[in-house]
Design an enzyme around this catalytic site. Sequence first.
Site, short mmCIF file in Angstrom:
data_model
loop_
_atom_site.label_atom_id
_atom_site.label_comp_id
_atom_site.label_asym_id
_atom_site.label_seq_id
_atom_site.Cartn_x
_atom_site.Cartn_y
_atom_site.Cartn_z
N ARG A 55 -18.06 3.28 -3.30
CA ARG A 55 -17.50 2.87 -4.59
C ARG A 55 -16.85 1.49 -4.53
O ARG A 55 -16.72 0.89 -3.49
CB ARG A 55 -16.47 3.91 -5.08
N GLN A 75 -7.74 0.68 -13.80
CA GLN A 75 -8.04 2.11 -13.83
C GLN A 75 -6.96 2.81 -14.65
O GLN A 75 -5.77 2.63 -14.43
CB GLN A 75 -8.05 2.66 -12.41
N GLU A 103 -11.65 1.46 0.93
CA GLU A 103 -11.78 1.29 -0.51
C GLU A 103 -11.61 -0.18 -0.90
O GLU A 103 -11.07 -0.99 -0.16
CB GLU A 103 -10.72 2.13 -1.24
N ASN A 138 -3.92 2.74 -12.11
CA ASN A 138 -4.03 2.44 -10.68
C ASN A 138 -4.77 1.12 -10.46
O ASN A 138 -4.31 0.10 -10.97
CB ASN A 138 -4.50 3.62 -9.83
N ASP A 139 -5.87 1.08 -9.75
CA ASP A 139 -6.44 -0.19 -9.27
C ASP A 139 -6.65 -1.24 -10.36
O ASP A 139 -7.18 -0.91 -11.44
CB ASP A 139 -7.81 0.04 -8.63
#
Length: 480
Positions: free
Chosen positions: A161, A59, A220, A42-43
């Site tokens: 986060r 990630q 986020e 992911n990110d």
Amino acid sequence: MTEREQELIRLAEEEVEKNKKVVESDPYRLRFHLMPPVGLLNDPNGFIQWNGTYHLFYQWMPFKTGHGAKYWGHYSSADLVSWKHEPVALAPSEWFEVNGCYSGSAIEHDGNMVLFYTGNVKDEAGNRETYQCMAVSENGVTFDKKGPVVELPEGYTAHFRDPKVWKKGSEWYMVVGAQSEDLTGKVALLRSADFKEWQHLGAIAGSGMNGLGDFGYMWECPDLFKLDGVDVLIASPQGLESDGMKYQNVYQAGYFIGNLDYENATFEHGDFVELDRGFEFYAPQTTLDEKGRRLMVGWMGVPEQDEDKHPTIAHKWIHALTLPRELKWVDGKLLQVPVEELAKMRQENLVELSDVQLSEDKVGLAMEEGGTFEMNFSFGRDLSSFDLNLGEAAQLTYDASSSVFSLHRKSFVTGEWETRSCKLGAMTELRAFLDTSSIEVFLNGGEEVFTARVFPDVSVAGEVRVSGSGTVEKVQAWEL
């Protein structure tokens, strides 16, 4: 590196080897995008050019195609085109990150590469603790964890986060994605003289601030930087209601243009603008390279948006990162331009035509669906409609009477056609990159961008066809 971390890295490496054949046999495996060697990506994290080499972390959940206790995977490149898969950078081995080394960023300090990331901790009841952590590397490959440097400030839930760190003058600054205790999304700003002791300066943007109304329950992956005289805040708000053509995905990623007052820790800004109008784009991160360019990479995916339905899951992997893009602020517009280095990928010149008069009869171009290619169109002022049909995979349409551009694709969930659109005004340019199971479209020099995963029927050969009304001044296409 602790024994526990060594053990977790070994298990991840074994998972890669065990599944290599099944992953690499997937016809939807991409050819020029970064993907996980197995499992879920992911990110993008820690994007940096360090000692002349680009590093891009991500990630990673190696053991399944769902989310879980994330690792940091790691790619490096000399030119943003050819990438080397490096050893695992971070594994969730310590008490402060046992449920995942979540997203973060990288800086250079005293010749070292320094990572900042979120350590995620949950108890048996699912209660969450969160720590902003630091790890240091002398060689850019192996990292020495220094543990938490920021604990949760007052006023926020444990959804705190994705630290992004930069230096201004002699001081270090950090923005963190957050949820305040009233359950609204925020971006928190912190400051440090030594990047070890951090002072919380307060929230600088978020739902209910700076003229924004209700604007989501969590923000986020923030990123804040100066670009050609303006301050740009990128964030990924969760909880926005769809609004006409806007906010059509489960979660959004976009930016605010404004001015950060470092002394008073305030950020005055304008409206939220989506960065990408396609089906899959989230959690982008930027870096400043040695050429002075502001570069951005995003996740070609969206959390909780039919992730369990992707056809690549049958081959034990899911998701990819976008191509690197250069950001430019020109005439009051944020432009996203594919980095110039991508021209190195061009191989055979498939098409080169000038002054083509479009008609309702579809003209076939010498490119097969499922191929990997780049297409560039420039249009005359008389363009009134345009239809680029990419076989069973996707279709791009433009109608000057409504000023609407649309990307249509066959849903990988239902098999029905689905659409994302934007108001464009005149369409002067279209640039598209097609990989085996993705498309990235850049309109009018990067004024609007559409990114999507597309999964054509690999057993059926389709042809790329063009129709419409008006003049195509030039069209070029290359195999990549």
